[in-house]
Scaffold this motif. Structure first.
Motif, PDB file in Angstrom:
ATOM      1  N   LEU A   1      67.370  24.740  45.659  1.00 36.77           N
ATOM      2  CA  LEU A   1      66.303  24.671  45.066  1.00 36.77           C
ATOM      3  C   LEU A   1      65.865  23.956  44.218  1.00 36.77           C
ATOM      4  CD1 LEU A   1      66.300  28.784  44.771  1.00 36.77           C
ATOM      5  CD2 LEU A   1      64.359  27.510  45.780  1.00 36.77           C
ATOM      6  N   ALA A   2      66.775  23.466  43.373  1.00 34.39           N
ATOM      7  CA  ALA A   2      66.556  22.283  42.315  1.00 34.39           C
ATOM      8  C   ALA A   2      66.307  20.836  43.162  1.00 34.39           C
ATOM      9  CB  ALA A   2      67.855  22.104  41.361  1.00 34.39           C
TER      10      ALA A   2
ATOM     11  N   THR B   1      73.043  19.059  38.084  1.00 40.73           N
ATOM     12  CA  THR B   1      71.564  19.531  38.555  1.00 40.73           C
ATOM     13  C   THR B   1      70.777  19.813  37.271  1.00 40.73           C
ATOM     14  OG1 THR B   1      72.983  20.771  40.410  1.00 40.73           O
ATOM     15  CG2 THR B   1      70.885  21.458  39.672  1.00 40.73           C
ATOM     16  N   ILE B   2      71.408  20.269  36.246  1.00 40.34           N
ATOM     17  CA  ILE B   2      70.596  20.496  35.141  1.00 40.34           C
ATOM     18  C   ILE B   2      70.012  19.170  34.571  1.00 40.34           C
ATOM     19  CG2 ILE B   2      70.576  21.281  32.721  1.00 40.34           C
ATOM     20  CD1 ILE B   2      72.681  23.265  33.404  1.00 40.34           C
TER      21      ILE B   2
ATOM     22  N   LEU C   1      67.264  17.860  36.987  1.00 41.20           N
ATOM     23  CA  LEU C   1      66.140  18.762  36.535  1.00 41.20           C
ATOM     24  C   LEU C   1      65.381  18.360  35.233  1.00 41.20           C
ATOM     25  CD1 LEU C   1      66.755  22.512  37.370  1.00 41.20           C
ATOM     26  CD2 LEU C   1      65.018  20.994  38.347  1.00 41.20           C
ATOM     27  N   VAL C   2      66.003  18.137  34.237  1.00 44.58           N
ATOM     28  CA  VAL C   2      65.434  17.403  33.057  1.00 44.58           C
ATOM     29  C   VAL C   2      64.800  16.471  33.305  1.00 44.58           C
ATOM     30  CG1 VAL C   2      65.911  16.832  30.508  1.00 44.58           C
ATOM     31  CG2 VAL C   2      66.938  19.353  31.721  1.00 44.58           C
TER      32      VAL C   2
ATOM     33  N   SER D   1      61.671  16.717  35.517  1.00 45.82           N
ATOM     34  CA  SER D   1      60.515  17.718  34.830  1.00 45.82           C
ATOM     35  C   SER D   1      59.829  17.181  33.715  1.00 45.82           C
ATOM     36  CB  SER D   1      61.203  19.060  34.607  1.00 45.82           C
ATOM     37  OG  SER D   1      61.995  19.400  35.719  1.00 45.82           O
ATOM     38  N   ARG D   2      60.589  16.334  32.765  1.00 51.53           N
ATOM     39  CA  ARG D   2      60.226  15.931  31.701  1.00 51.53           C
ATOM     40  C   ARG D   2      58.714  15.217  32.069  1.00 51.53           C
ATOM     41  NH1 ARG D   2      64.006  11.439  29.214  1.00 51.53           N
ATOM     42  NH2 ARG D   2      62.747  11.754  27.412  1.00 51.53           N
TER      43      ARG D   2
ATOM     44  N   ALA E   1      55.670  16.247  33.008  1.00 50.27           N
ATOM     45  CA  ALA E   1      54.927  17.332  33.684  1.00 50.27           C
ATOM     46  C   ALA E   1      54.010  17.044  34.669  1.00 50.27           C
ATOM     47  CB  ALA E   1      54.465  17.844  32.232  1.00 50.27           C
TER      48      ALA E   1
ATOM     49  N   ILE F   1      55.134  16.416  38.077  1.00 44.75           N
ATOM     50  CA  ILE F   1      55.470  17.875  38.743  1.00 44.75           C
ATOM     51  C   ILE F   1      54.196  18.315  39.094  1.00 44.75           C
ATOM     52  CG2 ILE F   1      56.173  19.932  38.375  1.00 44.75           C
ATOM     53  CD1 ILE F   1      58.597  18.063  38.608  1.00 44.75           C
TER      54      ILE F   1
ATOM     55  N   PHE G   1      61.496  19.731  27.565  1.00 47.32           N
ATOM     56  CA  PHE G   1      61.418  18.962  28.898  1.00 47.32           C
ATOM     57  C   PHE G   1      60.999  19.476  29.731  1.00 47.32           C
ATOM     58  CE2 PHE G   1      65.236  17.629  26.519  1.00 47.32           C
ATOM     59  CZ  PHE G   1      64.948  16.405  26.134  1.00 47.32           C
ATOM     60  N   ASN G   2      60.211  20.761  30.043  1.00 46.31           N
ATOM     61  CA  ASN G   2      59.344  21.414  31.091  1.00 46.31           C
ATOM     62  C   ASN G   2      60.291  21.836  32.194  1.00 46.31           C
ATOM     63  OD1 ASN G   2      57.062  22.279  32.354  1.00 46.31           O
ATOM     64  ND2 ASN G   2      56.820  20.103  33.534  1.00 46.31           N
ATOM     65  N   ALA G   3      61.563  21.895  31.874  1.00 42.33           N
ATOM     66  CA  ALA G   3      62.766  22.374  33.107  1.00 42.33           C
ATOM     67  C   ALA G   3      62.688  23.611  33.320  1.00 42.33           C
ATOM     68  CB  ALA G   3      63.726  21.561  32.927  1.00 42.33           C
TER      69      ALA G   3
ATOM     70  N   LEU H   1      66.345  27.959  37.265  1.00 46.55           N
ATOM     71  CA  LEU H   1      67.243  27.113  37.478  1.00 46.55           C
ATOM     72  C   LEU H   1      68.282  26.717  36.605  1.00 46.55           C
ATOM     73  CD1 LEU H   1      65.229  24.934  39.979  1.00 46.55           C
ATOM     74  CD2 LEU H   1      66.798  26.651  40.703  1.00 46.55           C
ATOM     75  N   THR H   2      67.894  26.332  35.291  1.00 47.66           N
ATOM     76  CA  THR H   2      68.806  25.977  34.522  1.00 47.66           C
ATOM     77  C   THR H   2      69.683  27.307  34.018  1.00 47.66           C
ATOM     78  OG1 THR H   2      67.080  26.127  32.843  1.00 47.66           O
ATOM     79  CG2 THR H   2      67.269  24.025  33.594  1.00 47.66           C
TER      80      THR H   2
ATOM     81  N   MET I   1      72.282  27.720  36.570  1.00 49.82           N
ATOM     82  CA  MET I   1      73.272  26.706  36.679  1.00 49.82           C
ATOM     83  C   MET I   1      74.169  27.004  35.598  1.00 49.82           C
ATOM     84  SD  MET I   1      72.967  24.645  39.088  1.00 49.82           S
ATOM     85  CE  MET I   1      72.153  25.705  40.342  1.00 49.82           C
TER      86      MET I   1
END
Lengths: 308, 364
Positions: free
Chosen positions: A228-229, A278-279, A282-283, A286-287, A289, A292, B147-149, B153-154, B157
């Motif tokens: 999903l990520a 993964t985290i 994602l960060v 996603s930063r 915006a 996305i 950071f809009n994450a 999901l976070t 994890m």
């Protein structure tokens, strides 16, 4: 490091990447149609146990793979009935699917814990696969690795080049407009959700037939969530899913290799790496915006009711 | 063409049905019992006897009732915290990880004061347990607000990371030398263990404290300004923003509150029934609490009832495992089923079912 070791690492990397790529490309199509299915982990587990059980019973891994896809689709159908026909919350339903998949697979698989299974053998093309490094990498993988490349290419072509793909994207971007144009939003979304289920099931089959040819409760270990990520990482572009999957496969393999070398770092801390990566990714993605928002299907997660 | 089939049409109600808000969970429980009976029958068991064994037998003794409290308390505590976020559109799915970190941090305090007999050890453990859960929930809150994450999901994890951290601690630095090589820590001392309240059961002080915290969350949600802000942001984010409510603050509040509740629940588990740190300290309470929150309609009172029912599925699973040799995983199947049926039944809140095509349907 010699050429053979590099080849082995590359092979291991694609084995780690393949289930992630399969599950993620299925979810990508689902999300492109405007549906967020958080039940990937559950569908993968259902696929893993179905593939294992049917392969043990019939001795035919191909039947096992088909059963896995059917199992994934069955759970996806359940998700579709709830979210598309009964307009239930997609986040909650996806979570239910994962909880149900974990329980159901453990329930069905209870007799298979510890049962041995011969892994799906890699194809060895004579001569070609004997070429150092690229031989085993490009010509000596198991068939599903190649199938994954073909599938990702096919999905990419379908979504970006075909008319049907355009309609899928339209349904994901603006379901009311698509409905007004006469497209059957719900039927199209059902198909996308079912495709996602089949891919999730196939990803599970890869885990229980190839990656670790056995059945263990909860053996997906969060790969469904990583998939999903990956869709976010890929900003909903199929080829980037493949790149991301190999990146994560790489992290997994590097981590396993350090463990194998018996370094001073405890194995549990190394096992955290794929999740932390993964985290981190994602960060990073996603930063921005705006990116996305521009790439994510606009109607994702929203309930569609034609009469309202 | 349209979503509505020829035979059944869903017609939007002018107002959500107040009746079905509370009737839907009952319908879902009923449907789960029927589906469960069918499942047992398919396994070749007498469905009535199996259902009775699953849902009634665990309650037939004082010990069983105590166990119901022991299992329902962490579920209610975590679910009440999660419900705050779910109301505000904040999806904290990592309660299981926050529970684990609460157990690690709070349990760590217990291990540091093994010899102590002071009355402050337990309160310190509780405080640190809640803080541990909060700290773990603060990570997705920070990543989301800064950071809009995606917090789904976070936080998920981080659950895997927390479990691996606990596993490392009990296999390595914190392993008890007298544990016969089992991956577990020393047992906590009496000053670090929650006292049992009723002789002959495992009902401990943490169960009562959990209910107190659930009550406090109820007051917070219903009476405070931040509770109001959270509700508004969940129902109408734009109206909330117009009123000057900060989404950032709602996210932080919801994550810290739910993380703290989950951390406290984790500490109650290790300082209560378990009495030490082990690799596995929860049978998935953090995930089951998500179902509890929905089944209880995101309302504290409903959550307490829902927690009791879900606790019963754990007990029932253990009972049929012992009595009938059915696998423990039947619990997860029941839990997943009830959430499915609830989500399906919820359609009745906003829609009326009509047989045949709806007369009001627009011709398209």
């Amino acid at each position: 490091m010699d050429v053979e070791t590099l080849g082995a690492i590359g092979g291991a990397m694609s084995r780690a990447a393949t289930p992630l790529a399969l599950a993620a490309v299925g979810e990508l199509v689902t999300e492109k149609a405007g549906v967020l299915n958080l039940g990937v982990e559950g569908m993968m587990l259902a696929g893993a146990v179905a593939a294992f059980a049917v392969t043990v019973a019939t001795g035919n891994p191909l039947l096992g793979i088909l059963a896995a896809m059917a199992a994934g689709m069955l759970l996806a159908l359940l998700f579709g009935v709830l979210t598309l026909s009964l307009m239930a919350n997609q986040v909650a339903t996806g979570l239910a699917l994962t909880i149900f998949g974990i329980g159901l697979s453990a329930f069905v698989g209870r007799d298979f814990v510890g049962t041995p299974l011969t892994a799906l053998a890699p194809i060895h093309l004579p001569v070609l696969s004997d070429i150092p490094l690229i031989g085993p990498l490009i010509f000596g993988q198991d068939p599903l690795v190649y199938v994954t490349f073909v599938l990702v290419g096919g999905v990419s072509w379908f979504l970006m080049r075909s008319r049907a793909g355009l309609i899928v994207r339209a349904v994901g971007e603006n379901h009311d407009a698509a409905h007004a144009l006469g497209y059957d939003v719900i039927a199209i979304r059902y198909r996308a959700v079912l495709f996602g289920g089949a891919m999730g099931g196939l990803a599970g089959a890869y885990l229980s037939l190839v990656y670790t040819p056995m059945w263990v409760e909860n053996m997906t270990a969060g790969r469904g969530w990583i998939a999903l990520a990956l869709v976010v990482f890929a900003t909903w572009k199929p080829w980037r899913v493949l790149v991301g999957a190999y990146l994560f496969g790489g992290v997994t393999i590097v981590q396993l290799h350090i463990q194998g070398m018996g370094g001073a770092i405890p194995s549990q801390l190394l096992s955290m790496l794929p999740y932390l990566a993964t985290i981190g990714v994602l960060v990073l993605i996603s930063r921005d915006a705006l990116r996305i928002r521009l790439n994510a299907p606009a109607c994702i997660g929203k309930v569609f009711h034609p009469e309202s | 063409m349209s979503r509505s089939s020829r035979f059944i049409t869903l017609e939007a109600r002018p107002e959500p049905s107040a009746l079905w808000v509370w009737a839907a969970p009952l319908l879902a429980v009923g449907l789960t019992l029927i589906a469960g009976g069918l499942l047992f029958a398919a396994l070749g068991k007498d469905p009535v006897a199996a259902l009775a064994g699953f849902f009634l037998k665990p309650l037939s003794s004082l010990y069983g009732l105590g166990e119901l409290g022991v299992k329902a308390a962490p579920l209610a505590l975590i679910a009440a915290g999660l419900a705050v976020g779910f109301r505000g559109g904040v999806w904290n799915i990592g309660a299981e990880g926050q529970l684990t970190m609460g157990a690690v941090v709070g349990g760590g305090v217990g291990l540091a004061f093994l010899e102590s007999t002071g009355p402050l050890v337990l309160p310190a453990m509780m405080l640190c347990g809640a803080l541990g859960g909060m700290a773990w929930a603060a990570i997705p809150a920070l990543l989301r607000t800064r950071f809009n994450a995606n917090e789904i999901l976070t936080s998920l994890m981080l659950t895997y990371v927390a479990q691996l951290l606990l596993s490392w601690l009990v296999h390595g630095p914190w392993r008890s030398p007298s544990g016969f090589n089992f991956p577990e820590t020393e047992m906590f001392g009496p000053a670090a263990t929650l006292p049992v309240l009723i002789e002959g059961t495992r009902l401990h002080l943490g169960v009562v404290l959990a209910l107190v915290v659930v009550g406090a969350i109820w007051v917070l949600l219903g009476r405070s300004f931040i509770g109001f802000q959270i509700k508004v942001m969940g129902l109408a984010p734009r109206a909330g923003a117009y009123a000057g409510f900060s989404q950032r603050r709602v996210i932080w509040m919801a994550m810290l509150l739910s993380g703290g509740a989950a951390g406290l629940a984790g500490l109650f588990e290790v300082a209560g029934p378990i009495g030490q740190l082990q690799p596995a300290i929860s049978p998935g309470y953090g995930f089951t609490a998500i179902i509890v929150a929905f089944l209880g309609r995101l309302h504290p009172l409903g959550i307490v009832f829902a927690a009791c029912f879900m606790a019963l599925t754990y007990l029932g699973g253990e009972t049929v495992q012992m009595d009938m040799g059915l696998p423990l995983a039947v619990t997860g199947v029941f839990q997943g089923m009830i959430l499915f049926f609830l989500l399906a039944a919820d359609v009745l809140i906003r829609y009326r079912i009509r047989l045949g095509r709806a007369a009001s349907a627009k011709a398209l």
